[in-house]
Write a protein that holds these residues in place. Structure first.
Motif, PDB file in Angstrom:
ATOM      1  N   TRP A 106       1.015  -0.962   0.029  1.00 28.75           N
ATOM      2  CA  TRP A 106      -0.109  -0.005  -0.019  1.00 28.75           C
ATOM      3  C   TRP A 106       1.010   1.314   0.035  1.00 28.75           C
ATOM      4  N   PRO A 107       1.027   2.100  -1.322  1.00 27.81           N
ATOM      5  CA  PRO A 107       1.928   3.042  -1.273  1.00 27.81           C
ATOM      6  C   PRO A 107       1.303   4.106  -0.329  1.00 27.81           C
ATOM      7  N   ASN A 108       2.191   4.843   0.367  1.00 36.97           N
ATOM      8  CA  ASN A 108       2.025   5.865   1.349  1.00 36.97           C
ATOM      9  C   ASN A 108       1.150   5.923   2.647  1.00 36.97           C
ATOM     10  N   SER A 109       1.293   4.383   2.936  1.00 36.23           N
ATOM     11  CA  SER A 109       0.728   3.859   3.985  1.00 36.23           C
ATOM     12  C   SER A 109       1.304   3.260   5.049  1.00 36.23           C
ATOM     13  N   THR A 110       0.771   3.079   6.276  1.00 36.08           N
ATOM     14  CA  THR A 110       1.655   2.319   7.368  1.00 36.08           C
ATOM     15  C   THR A 110       1.218   0.784   7.335  1.00 36.08           C
ATOM     16  N   GLN A 111       0.429   0.545   6.424  1.00 38.27           N
ATOM     17  CA  GLN A 111      -0.255  -0.809   6.333  1.00 38.27           C
ATOM     18  C   GLN A 111       1.203  -1.717   5.883  1.00 38.27           C
ATOM     19  N   ARG A 112       1.353  -2.882   6.728  1.00 42.71           N
ATOM     20  CA  ARG A 112       2.320  -3.747   6.275  1.00 42.71           C
ATOM     21  C   ARG A 112       2.255  -4.445   5.074  1.00 42.71           C
ATOM     22  N   PRO A 113       3.315  -4.635   4.375  1.00 44.00           N
ATOM     23  CA  PRO A 113       3.257  -5.451   2.948  1.00 44.00           C
ATOM     24  C   PRO A 113       2.651  -7.010   3.254  1.00 44.00           C
ATOM     25  N   VAL A 114       1.987  -7.559   2.442  1.00 44.40           N
ATOM     26  CA  VAL A 114       1.846  -8.953   2.568  1.00 44.40           C
ATOM     27  C   VAL A 114       1.843  -9.759   1.282  1.00 44.40           C
ATOM     28  N   ARG A 115       2.389 -11.062   1.674  1.00 45.86           N
ATOM     29  CA  ARG A 115       2.509 -11.817   0.412  1.00 45.86           C
ATOM     30  C   ARG A 115       1.609 -13.087   0.556  1.00 45.86           C
ATOM     31  N   THR A 116       0.881 -13.656  -0.563  1.00 51.39           N
ATOM     32  CA  THR A 116       0.131 -14.869  -0.405  1.00 51.39           C
ATOM     33  C   THR A 116       0.897 -16.048  -0.237  1.00 51.39           C
ATOM     34  N   ALA A 117       0.452 -16.945   0.457  1.00 46.17           N
ATOM     35  CA  ALA A 117       0.976 -18.212   0.202  1.00 46.17           C
ATOM     36  C   ALA A 117       1.348 -18.897  -1.196  1.00 46.17           C
ATOM     37  N   TRP A 118       2.453 -19.428  -1.419  1.00 45.01           N
ATOM     38  CA  TRP A 118       2.600 -20.007  -2.811  1.00 45.01           C
ATOM     39  C   TRP A 118       1.352 -20.978  -3.270  1.00 45.01           C
ATOM     40  N   ILE A 119       0.950 -20.944  -4.301  1.00 41.71           N
ATOM     41  CA  ILE A 119      -0.167 -21.745  -5.099  1.00 41.71           C
ATOM     42  C   ILE A 119       0.266 -22.234  -6.343  1.00 41.71           C
ATOM     43  N   MET A 120      -0.198 -23.257  -6.636  1.00 38.74           N
ATOM     44  CA  MET A 120       0.053 -23.931  -8.023  1.00 38.74           C
ATOM     45  C   MET A 120      -1.084 -23.777  -8.981  1.00 38.74           C
ATOM     46  N   LEU A 121      -1.007 -22.924 -10.033  1.00 39.51           N
ATOM     47  CA  LEU A 121      -2.115 -22.676 -10.867  1.00 39.51           C
ATOM     48  C   LEU A 121      -2.025 -23.598 -12.010  1.00 39.51           C
TER      49      LEU A 121
END
Length: 121
Positions: A106-121
């Protein structure tokens, strides 16, 4: 859309999740991880044409719709709504299996970045 049988897919999801968490612990300590809470391949088999995934955690929900097999179309919806940057990381594997994880910032935010669990598509 055809895929592995649900029990095989469940095993793949569990294995991929554990590998992903181990990788995050070593390399991305400043990120939170969103876990897979719904995968139509496992939780609602028989839905041909569109695979639906939901990742959630840390007050964030990411819904992912995947259509197609050779040429994938991926639609993302983030909640809560607002300006967000999404980056995907992944690699093609054996049998054209695509391993992917999404990074949300989230640009210009204090929200911490998140990453999804890895998934096979």
């Amino acid at each position: 859309m055809t895929g592995p049988p649900p029990e095989r897919a469940g095993t793949q999801i569990a294995m991929t999740r554990s590998v992903g968490y181990a990788a995050f612990g070593r390399h991305e300590r400043d990120l939170d991880v969103l876990d897979v809470i719904f995968d139509s391949l496992v939780d609602a088999p028989g839905n041909e044409g569109c695979r639906r995934l939901r990742f959630a955690g840390h007050g964030i929900t990411l819904d992912v719709d995947v259509q197609g097999q050779a040429d994938l179309t991926v639609e993302l919806r983030v909640s809560p709504h607002g300006p967000v940057q999404v980056e995907s990381r992944g690699a093609d594997g054996p049998g054209e299996t695509r391993l992917v994880s999404f990074l949300l910032q989230w640009p210009n935010s204090t929200q911490r970045p998140v990453r999804t669990a890895w998934i096979m598509l």
